[in-house]
Design an enzyme around this catalytic site. Structure first.
Site: not given
Length: 130
Positions: A12-13
């Site tokens: 997600h990052s």
């Protein structure tokens, strides 16, 4: 020499994926292709179908590819990409993100085949820290 197994880190990052890639590259080998698919196309937290697909293509050297997602929607996104573009030589890994990536990189650097690299990434969940 056989073609190396590629590693795709899906998170997600962007920062998390990039940091893990740096670690894996230092532990593994320059011969093991590693790509990240971190964040959304516009740099936000989330996952991107297009980034996952591109990362798979970027690391594919003919030895197969493992795709290692962190959690939640990154798993769903990676699964959707693989359902839309089915290949027997691209494997989605259910394993710990950091430990699995390190185990996969070390195993791939030894020249192991796709199944052995995938198994190493999965089995990393059973390694105790203490």
């Amino acid at each position: 020499m056989t073609a190396p197994v590629g590693i795709v880190l899906v998170s997600h990052s962007t920062e998390l994926a990039s940091g893990l890639r740096l670690l894996v590259e230092q532990i593994g080998s320059e011969d093991v292709p590693v790509a990240t698919a971190g964040g959304t196309d516009d740099g936000r937290i989330g996952t991107s179908y297009d980034l996952v697909l591109k990362a798979i293509k970027d690391v594919d050297r003919g030895g197969g590819v493992i795709v290692l997602p962190d959690l939640g929607s990154s798993v769903l996104t990676a699964r959707t990409v693989l359902e839309d573009h089915p290949r027997t030589d691209v494997v989605l890994i259910d394993g710990p993100f950091v430990e699995g990536a390190v185990a996969a990189a070390v195993t791939a650097a030894s020249g192991a085949d796709l199944q052995t690299v995938a198994d190493a990434a999965r089995e990393a969940r059973n390694v105790f820290k203490l």
